[in-house]
Write a protein that holds these residues in place. Structure first.
Motif, PDB file in Angstrom:
ATOM      1  N   LYS A 401       0.704  -1.389   0.129  1.00  0.00           N
ATOM      2  CA  LYS A 401      -0.046   0.027   0.064  1.00  0.00           C
ATOM      3  C   LYS A 401       0.907   1.329  -0.016  1.00  0.00           C
ATOM      4  O   LYS A 401       0.481   2.035  -0.646  1.00  0.00           O
ATOM      5  CB  LYS A 401      -1.035  -0.127   1.152  1.00  0.00           C
ATOM      6  N   ILE A 402       1.922   1.388   0.880  1.00  0.00           N
ATOM      7  CA  ILE A 402       2.541   2.684   1.091  1.00  0.00           C
ATOM      8  C   ILE A 402       4.031   2.207   1.189  1.00  0.00           C
ATOM      9  O   ILE A 402       4.560   1.433   2.009  1.00  0.00           O
ATOM     10  CB  ILE A 402       1.996   3.392   2.355  1.00  0.00           C
ATOM     11  N   GLN A 403       4.818   3.155   0.529  1.00  0.00           N
ATOM     12  CA  GLN A 403       6.295   3.026   0.897  1.00  0.00           C
ATOM     13  C   GLN A 403       6.842   4.449   1.639  1.00  0.00           C
ATOM     14  O   GLN A 403       6.086   5.392   1.365  1.00  0.00           O
ATOM     15  CB  GLN A 403       7.039   3.110  -0.406  1.00  0.00           C
ATOM     16  N   ILE A 404       7.343   3.999   2.562  1.00  0.00           N
ATOM     17  CA  ILE A 404       7.975   5.264   3.465  1.00  0.00           C
ATOM     18  C   ILE A 404       9.507   5.227   3.496  1.00  0.00           C
ATOM     19  O   ILE A 404      10.148   4.155   3.284  1.00  0.00           O
ATOM     20  CB  ILE A 404       7.236   5.348   4.929  1.00  0.00           C
ATOM     21  N   PRO A 405       9.959   6.360   3.641  1.00  0.00           N
ATOM     22  CA  PRO A 405      11.653   6.293   3.807  1.00  0.00           C
ATOM     23  C   PRO A 405      12.103   5.766   5.058  1.00  0.00           C
ATOM     24  O   PRO A 405      11.573   5.633   5.905  1.00  0.00           O
ATOM     25  CB  PRO A 405      12.005   7.829   3.798  1.00  0.00           C
ATOM     26  N   HIS A 406      13.144   4.974   4.865  1.00  0.00           N
ATOM     27  CA  HIS A 406      13.524   4.321   5.992  1.00  0.00           C
ATOM     28  C   HIS A 406      14.022   5.212   7.089  1.00  0.00           C
ATOM     29  O   HIS A 406      14.267   4.499   8.232  1.00  0.00           O
ATOM     30  CB  HIS A 406      15.069   3.618   5.323  1.00  0.00           C
ATOM     31  N   ASN A 407      14.488   6.359   7.085  1.00  0.00           N
ATOM     32  CA  ASN A 407      14.796   7.229   8.079  1.00  0.00           C
ATOM     33  C   ASN A 407      13.493   7.415   9.010  1.00  0.00           C
ATOM     34  O   ASN A 407      13.812   8.011   9.966  1.00  0.00           O
ATOM     35  CB  ASN A 407      15.452   8.742   7.657  1.00  0.00           C
ATOM     36  N   MET A 408      12.217   7.233   8.590  1.00  0.00           N
ATOM     37  CA  MET A 408      11.180   7.288   9.572  1.00  0.00           C
ATOM     38  C   MET A 408      10.940   5.933  10.082  1.00  0.00           C
ATOM     39  O   MET A 408       9.887   6.000  11.039  1.00  0.00           O
ATOM     40  CB  MET A 408       9.799   7.691   8.666  1.00  0.00           C
ATOM     41  N   HIS A 409      11.554   4.815   9.715  1.00  0.00           N
ATOM     42  CA  HIS A 409      11.083   3.654  10.413  1.00  0.00           C
ATOM     43  C   HIS A 409      11.345   3.517  11.981  1.00  0.00           C
ATOM     44  O   HIS A 409      10.374   2.755  12.492  1.00  0.00           O
ATOM     45  CB  HIS A 409      12.013   2.464   9.637  1.00  0.00           C
ATOM     46  N   GLN A 410      12.357   3.985  12.511  1.00  0.00           N
ATOM     47  CA  GLN A 410      12.443   3.858  13.811  1.00  0.00           C
ATOM     48  C   GLN A 410      11.630   4.667  14.519  1.00  0.00           C
ATOM     49  O   GLN A 410      11.353   4.300  15.844  1.00  0.00           O
ATOM     50  CB  GLN A 410      13.980   4.208  14.367  1.00  0.00           C
ATOM     51  N   SER A 411      11.369   5.873  14.148  1.00  0.00           N
ATOM     52  CA  SER A 411      10.433   6.613  14.955  1.00  0.00           C
ATOM     53  C   SER A 411       8.944   5.886  14.933  1.00  0.00           C
ATOM     54  O   SER A 411       8.209   5.861  15.926  1.00  0.00           O
ATOM     55  CB  SER A 411      10.105   7.989  14.050  1.00  0.00           C
ATOM     56  N   ILE A 412       8.510   5.380  13.769  1.00  0.00           N
ATOM     57  CA  ILE A 412       7.324   4.611  13.609  1.00  0.00           C
ATOM     58  C   ILE A 412       7.300   3.356  14.630  1.00  0.00           C
ATOM     59  O   ILE A 412       6.396   3.228  15.286  1.00  0.00           O
ATOM     60  CB  ILE A 412       6.922   4.308  12.139  1.00  0.00           C
ATOM     61  N   VAL A 413       8.274   2.663  14.681  1.00  0.00           N
ATOM     62  CA  VAL A 413       8.405   1.545  15.477  1.00  0.00           C
ATOM     63  C   VAL A 413       8.476   1.890  17.081  1.00  0.00           C
ATOM     64  O   VAL A 413       7.639   1.334  17.833  1.00  0.00           O
ATOM     65  CB  VAL A 413       9.838   0.680  15.313  1.00  0.00           C
ATOM     66  N   SER A 414       9.147   2.923  17.225  1.00  0.00           N
ATOM     67  CA  SER A 414       9.145   3.441  18.874  1.00  0.00           C
ATOM     68  C   SER A 414       7.733   3.925  19.109  1.00  0.00           C
ATOM     69  O   SER A 414       7.170   3.482  20.245  1.00  0.00           O
ATOM     70  CB  SER A 414       9.953   4.635  18.813  1.00  0.00           C
ATOM     71  N   ARG A 415       6.960   4.592  18.129  1.00  0.00           N
ATOM     72  CA  ARG A 415       5.469   5.193  18.357  1.00  0.00           C
ATOM     73  C   ARG A 415       4.760   3.767  18.727  1.00  0.00           C
ATOM     74  O   ARG A 415       3.840   3.742  19.568  1.00  0.00           O
ATOM     75  CB  ARG A 415       5.430   5.716  17.355  1.00  0.00           C
ATOM     76  N   ILE A 416       4.934   2.900  17.934  1.00  0.00           N
ATOM     77  CA  ILE A 416       4.004   1.817  18.009  1.00  0.00           C
ATOM     78  C   ILE A 416       4.290   0.804  19.457  1.00  0.00           C
ATOM     79  O   ILE A 416       3.342   0.260  20.124  1.00  0.00           O
ATOM     80  CB  ILE A 416       3.942   0.723  16.915  1.00  0.00           C
ATOM     81  N   LYS A 417       5.507   0.766  19.719  1.00  0.00           N
ATOM     82  CA  LYS A 417       6.116   0.205  20.891  1.00  0.00           C
ATOM     83  C   LYS A 417       5.521   0.624  22.109  1.00  0.00           C
ATOM     84  O   LYS A 417       4.900   0.191  23.010  1.00  0.00           O
ATOM     85  CB  LYS A 417       7.544   0.033  20.825  1.00  0.00           C
ATOM     86  N   VAL A 418       5.647   2.312  22.068  1.00  0.00           N
ATOM     87  CA  VAL A 418       5.065   3.164  23.215  1.00  0.00           C
ATOM     88  C   VAL A 418       3.397   2.604  23.461  1.00  0.00           C
ATOM     89  O   VAL A 418       2.982   2.474  24.458  1.00  0.00           O
ATOM     90  CB  VAL A 418       5.402   4.494  23.244  1.00  0.00           C
ATOM     91  N   MET A 419       2.874   2.850  22.161  1.00  0.00           N
ATOM     92  CA  MET A 419       1.370   2.514  22.288  1.00  0.00           C
ATOM     93  C   MET A 419       0.904   1.073  23.041  1.00  0.00           C
ATOM     94  O   MET A 419      -0.002   0.714  23.861  1.00  0.00           O
ATOM     95  CB  MET A 419       0.748   2.538  20.791  1.00  0.00           C
ATOM     96  N   ALA A 420       1.931   0.070  22.520  1.00  0.00           N
ATOM     97  CA  ALA A 420       1.677  -1.186  23.032  1.00  0.00           C
ATOM     98  C   ALA A 420       2.377  -1.719  24.377  1.00  0.00           C
ATOM     99  O   ALA A 420       2.392  -2.751  24.830  1.00  0.00           O
ATOM    100  CB  ALA A 420       1.867  -2.255  21.999  1.00  0.00           C
ATOM    101  N   GLU A 421       2.932  -0.605  24.989  1.00  0.00           N
ATOM    102  CA  GLU A 421       3.692  -0.639  26.338  1.00  0.00           C
ATOM    103  C   GLU A 421       4.651  -1.649  26.008  1.00  0.00           C
ATOM    104  O   GLU A 421       4.970  -2.427  27.268  1.00  0.00           O
ATOM    105  CB  GLU A 421       2.725  -1.132  27.418  1.00  0.00           C
ATOM    106  N   LEU A 422       5.585  -1.791  24.729  1.00  0.00           N
ATOM    107  CA  LEU A 422       6.751  -2.550  24.793  1.00  0.00           C
ATOM    108  C   LEU A 422       7.867  -1.797  25.243  1.00  0.00           C
ATOM    109  O   LEU A 422       8.038  -0.661  25.555  1.00  0.00           O
ATOM    110  CB  LEU A 422       6.605  -3.246  23.324  1.00  0.00           C
ATOM    111  N   ASP A 423       9.047  -2.687  25.223  1.00  0.00           N
ATOM    112  CA  ASP A 423      10.429  -1.834  25.633  1.00  0.00           C
ATOM    113  C   ASP A 423      10.924  -1.473  24.221  1.00  0.00           C
ATOM    114  O   ASP A 423      11.413  -2.182  23.375  1.00  0.00           O
ATOM    115  CB  ASP A 423      11.405  -3.153  26.272  1.00  0.00           C
ATOM    116  N   ILE A 424      10.992  -0.242  24.273  1.00  0.00           N
ATOM    117  CA  ILE A 424      11.455   0.418  22.967  1.00  0.00           C
ATOM    118  C   ILE A 424      13.036   0.469  22.855  1.00  0.00           C
ATOM    119  O   ILE A 424      13.511   0.682  21.767  1.00  0.00           O
ATOM    120  CB  ILE A 424      11.194   2.302  22.943  1.00  0.00           C
ATOM    121  N   SER A 425      13.820   0.251  23.989  1.00  0.00           N
ATOM    122  CA  SER A 425      15.025  -0.172  23.842  1.00  0.00           C
ATOM    123  C   SER A 425      15.613  -1.413  23.450  1.00  0.00           C
ATOM    124  O   SER A 425      16.784  -1.608  23.148  1.00  0.00           O
ATOM    125  CB  SER A 425      15.677   0.117  25.201  1.00  0.00           C
TER     126      SER A 425
END
Length: 742
Positions: A401-425
Motif C-alpha cells: 500500500k505505502i512506501q515510506i523512507p527508511h529514516n522514518m522507520h525507527q520513529s514509527i516502530v518506537s511510536r507503536i511500541k510505546v502505544m503497546a507498552e513494549l520495551d523501546i530499547s
C-alpha cells in the motif's frame, strides 16, 4: 412577540427572523474533469456550496480572495502538486480543513501528507463515496470545534489577564508551612522570619520553593511531614489524564507560579495537585475563582511543572497535532541505511523523543485508519533495503500500500511500541503486545508482534474488531449436507468439536457460531482465548496472559471449578491443554477448540502425536471441521469466464473432469478494481459415529478411515470448492491459490 396589531388594526411589524447560517463552502481541486464531476456528485444531496477548480494555481488565487471551510485536492497535478497547494492553503486560510486524494502506492503523496502537507486526512483512490462523505462531515465538525475553541481561548485569555491582575493583590503569605516545620524543629525561628520577609518582598514566590531553593530542606522531606501530619495523599501525575475543561478552571500562569495543577472536577469539588497544600490564602482564592470546594493532593514541583507543560498547550485549538510545515526536498534524498548487529547507540530518551515527532504519530494513525476503512485483517510494516513497505492483508491477500523512507522507520516502530507498552530499547528480541484503538467508526484491538530482521524491526499488527457480529451457521456457507452434520454435533451436551486450518482461516468465527447456535440462559458459557476476538455478554471470557503465567492449562483447570456447561478454548497447543480439554469433554462438558492441521483426517494423527490415547480421542470427539477462506467474486461485476484446461487439471479431483460454468470479477468501484469482495469458507466435516470411533480407537490406518468417511458422504475441501466455483461464489484462480494443486 408584539400583539398590539390585534387591538389597533395596524399591520403587524415584520418579525425579526434569525439569520440563516450560510452553507459550508468546499473547494474541489483536480486536473481531471471526470474526477471533479464524481466528487461533486457525492455531495449533491448535501447543503454545501461546491466550487470546482481544475488548475492548482487558479485554486490558490481563489483561496486568496474567498473563504472555504474544506479543500479536497488531488496530489499529482501539472504545475503544482497537492502538497504545495495545501501548504499555500494553510498560509492563506489556516482554519480551512485540508484533505488530499492520492493513488494508493504514491510515496510522495503519503510523505507530503504526513510529514509536510498540513493535512487533516489523506484518502486513497479509488475512494468510497460514503467514507468521503463522512470524512467531510467530520472535517466540518472539526472546523466548528476549532472556531469555538478559538473563541473560548480568546475568552480564557481575557479572563486570565483579569485573574492575573487580581492575583497581584491576593494574599500569598498565609501558608502555614514554615510554622509547621518550625514546630517539628526542622526550621529555626530566624529562618521562618526570613521566609516571611522574603515572601512579602516577592509575592510571586511560593513558600515551599523559597525553602527548597535555599537548601534548608528537601522537597521530599517537606512532603513526608505534610503527609504524616495532614494525611494528604501523594499522587503520581503521570497517571492522570486531565480534561481540557478541568484545566480551563485555573489559568496556566497561576498554576506555574503557585505550583498547582487541577486534576479532576465534579459538580461540587475540584481535585487539585499542590506542592504546598498549607497555603490557605491560595485555597481561598481558588474556591472563589472556581466556585468549587478544593480537595488538595500532594505532588512534587517538577511533576506539576511537567504536567502544566503537557496540558496547557499554546495553540491547542488548532490542528497542531495533525499539521506540520511542508518540505520541498525529496523524501529519498540523503537517506542512509545503517545495519548494525550490535545494540544501538541511541538512548531511551532519544527513542522516546522520536515517538513524539508529529510525522510518526500521524503516519501511524493514518495507516491504522486506512487499514480499518479497507477492512484489513493484518498490517505489515516491513523494512527493506531502501525503504519501508506498509502492506495490508485484505480478504486474506497481502497488498503493498505505502512506501515510506527508511529514516522514518525507527520513529514509527518506537511510536507503536510505546502505544503497546513494549520495551523501546530492546531491538534484538521479538516482543508481543496489545493496543486498544478507538476510531471515529468503532473500537478495535490490535495484537502487536515485532521481529528483528537484518533491515530493522518488522511489525505485524492483527486487527480484531470488538463490534464484529457473530454469524449464524447458515451465513458461514456450509452445504446442506455439512450443515446437518455440524448441527447434530453442536446439539450434543458433551464431547469436543474441533476446527482446524492455518492461521486466519476463520476457525474462531466458526466456533463462536457453533457456541451461539445453541446458546440459552440456562447454560454457563466460558471462553479462554489469546486474544479475545469476539465479545459476548452471555459468556465469561478469559484472556490468556503468558507473561504473568496465566496459561491455557492453568486457566482451564480453574474454569472446571466454575461449573461450566460449554467451554470454548482458543487453541490446543500442547499435551497439557489437550489432556484437560479432552478430560472435560469426557466428563459431561461441551468443548469447542481449534488445532493447526491441514485436513480433518490429519487431525487424528496430530492428536496421537500430542500424546493422547486413541480411546480418549475416539470417545471424546463429536466432529472435526477443516476449513479455508477464499475470496468471493464481486456481485456487481461478476461475469461468465471460460476456465483454462491446464488449471482444471492442476486442481484435480472433480475439476479434472471439467466444469459447466465458471465466473470471474471484471473489476469495479465497489471492489476497488480487484474483482473480489468479501470471503467465503471452504469446509470438510468429519463426523464421528460408532464405526468411526471403533476405527480410531483401534488405530486404523488413515486410508481406511478416509475410505469409511467417503462411504458416509464425506466431502473434502476440494469437493466443496468445486461446488462453490460452479455456483459462481469464487473463482478457479482463488481456489488454486488457497488449496494448490492436488
Amino acid at each position: 412577540m408584539n400583539y398590539a396589531h390585534l387591538f389597533t388594526g395596524e399591520a403587524a411589524a415584520a418579525e425579526e427572523q434569525p439569520a440563516k447560517q450560510a452553507a459550508y463552502r468546499i473547494l474541489l481541486v483536480d486536473d481531471e474533469p471526470g474526477v471533479l464531476s464524481a466528487l461533486r456528485r457525492i455531495f449533491r444531496q448535501e447543503n454545501y456550496e461546491i466550487v470546482t477548480c481544475g488548475d492548482p494555481i487558479q485554486a490558490v488565487n481563489l483561496l486568496a480572495g474567498e473563504s472555504f471551510q474544506v479543500i479536497i485536492s488531488d496530489y499529482m497535478m501539472p504545475g503544482m502538486n497537492g502538497g504545495d497547494l495545501l501548504k499555500q492553503a494553510r498560509s492563506l486560510q489556516p482554519a480551512t480543513i485540508r484533505i488530499m486524494l492520492t493513488g494508493h502506492a504514491d510515496v510522495n503523496a503519503v510523505i507530503s501528507a504526513m510529514k509536510a502537507g498540513a493535512v487533516y486526512k489523506f484518502i486513497l483512490k479509488p475512494w468510497n463515496d460514503d467514507d468521503l462523505r463522512v470524512t467531510v462531515a467530520l472535517a466540518l465538525q472539526q472546523y466548528e470545534l476549532m472556531q469555538k475553541n478559538s473563541a473560548l481561548q480568546r475568552t480564557n485569555q481575557e479572563q486570565s489577564k483579569e485573574i492575573e491582575k487580581l492575583a497581584k493583590f491576593s494574599v500569598t503569605t498565609r501558608s502555614q508551612l514554615a510554622i509547621l516545620l518550625n514546630k517539628r524543629n526542622l526550621l529555626t525561628t530566624q529562618q521562618v522570619q526570613e521566609l516571611v520577609r522574603l515572601q512579602q518582598l516577592q509575592r510571586k514566590e511560593a513558600m515551599i520553593k523559597l525553602i527548597v531553593d535555599r537548601g534548608w530542606l528537601t522537597e521530599k522531606a517537606i512532603h513526608d511531614v505534610i503527609g504524616k501530619e495532614l494525611m494528604i495523599q501523594q499522587v503520581d501525575l503521570k497517571e492522570f489524564n486531565v480534561d481540557s475543561s478541568v484545566a480551563a478552571l485555573v489559568p496556566a500562569a497561576l498554576c506555574q507560579r503557585q505550583f498547582i495543577m487541577p486534576l479532576a472536577a465534579n459538580k461540587k469539588q475540584l481535585t487539585l495537585a499542590m506542592a504546598d497544600p498549607l497555603d490557605s490564602g491560595l485555597l481561598d482564592d481558588l474556591r472563589f475563582v472556581t466556585g468549587l470546594e478544593v480537595a488538595p493532593v500532594l505532588a512534587p514541583m517538577a511533576s506539576i511543572h511537567a504536567k502544566i507543560a503537557e496540558v496547557y498547550k499554546v495553540g491547542a485549538s488548532e490542528l497542531a497535532d495533525l499539521e506540520t510545515v511542508i518540505g520541498s526536498s525529496d523524501p529519498y534524498e540523503g537517506i542512509e541505511i545503517v545495519i548494525d548487529d550490535d545494540s544501538s547507540l541511541e538512548s531511551v530518551e532519544d527513542l522516546l523523543r522520536d515517538t513524539d515527532e508529529p510525522p510518526a504519530i500521524r503516519l501511524v494513525n493514518s495507516v491504522l485508519l486506512e487499514a480499518i476503512r479497507l477492512g484489513a485483517s493484518d498490517i505489515h510494516i516491513q523494512p527493506r533495503a531502501k525503504n519501508v513497505m506498509v502492506r495490508l492483508r485484505i480478504d486474506g491477500v497481502l497488498t503493498d500500500k505505502i512506501q515510506i523512507p527508511h529514516n522514518m522507520h525507527q520513529s514509527i516502530v518506537s511510536r507503536i511500541k510505546v502505544m503497546a507498552e513494549l520495551d523501546i530499547s530492546e531491538r534484538r528480541r521479538p516482543q508481543d503486545g496489545r493496543i486498544a484503538v478507538k476510531t471515529p467508526q468503532r473500537m478495535v484491538d490490535l495484537r502487536i508482534s515485532t521481529l528483528p530482521t537484518i533491515n530493522g524491526e518488522k511489525i505485524v499488527m492483527r486487527i480484531l474488531d470488538r463490534n464484529s457480529a457473530v454469524l449464524s451457521l447458515e451465513a458461514l456457507g456450509f452445504s446442506a449436507n455439512d450443515l446437518v452434520k455440524i448441527r447434530y454435533a453442536a446439539d450434543k451436551p458433551q464431547g469436543i468439536v474441533l476446527t482446524t486450518g492455518p492461521t486466519g482461516s476463520g476457525k474462531t468465527t466458526t466456533l463462536y457460531s457453533l457456541l451461539q447456535s445453541g446458546a440459552t440462559p440456562e447454560k454457563n458459557y466460558i471462553t479462554i482465548e489469546d486474544p479475545v476476538e469476539y465479545y459476548l455478554d452471555a459468556a465469561g471470557q478469559v484472556l490468556v496472559r503468558e507473561k504473568i503465567g496465566l496459561t491455557f492449562p492453568l486457566v482451564l483447570r480453574a474454569i472446571l471449578r466454575q461449573d461450566p456447561d460449554v467451554l470454548l478454548i482458543g487453541e490446543i497447543r500442547d499435551i497439557e491443554t489437550a489432556e484437560v480439554a479432552f478430560h472435560a469433554a469426557l466428563t459431561g462438558h461441551q468443548v469447542f477448540s481449534t488445532l493447526h492441521t491441514n485436513s480433518a483426517l490429519a487431525t487424528i494423527s496430530r492428536l496421537f502425536d500430542l500424546g493422547l490415547k486413541p480411546f480418549v480421542v475416539a470417545t471424546a470427539i463429536e466432529a472435526i471441521i477443516a476449513q479455508r477462506l477464499v475470496r468471493k467474486i464481486c456481485e456487481h461485476c461478476r461475469a461468465p469466464h471460460v476456465p483454462e484446461p491446464e488449471l482444471l487439471q492442476r486442481l484435480g479431483g472433480q475439476f479434472a473432469g471439467g466444469i459447466k460454468s465458471a465466473y470471474k470479477g471484471t473489476g469495479c468501484p465497489a471492489c476497488f478494481g480487484s474483482g473480489y469482495k468479501g470471503r467465503a469458507g471452504l469446509y470438510e466435516i468429519l463426523a464421528f459415529d460408532d464405526k468411526m470411533r471403533h476405527l480410531v480407537a483401534g488405530e486404523a490406518a488413515i486410508t481406511e478411515i478416509a475410505q469409511y468417511a467417503r462411504s458416509k458422504n464425506f466431502e473434502t475441501l476440494r469437493d466443496d470448492a468445486y461446488h462453490k466455483v460452479a455456483n459462481g461464489l469464487t473463482t478457479l484462480e482463488e481456489t488454486f491459490r488457497v488449496l494448490g494443486p492436488e
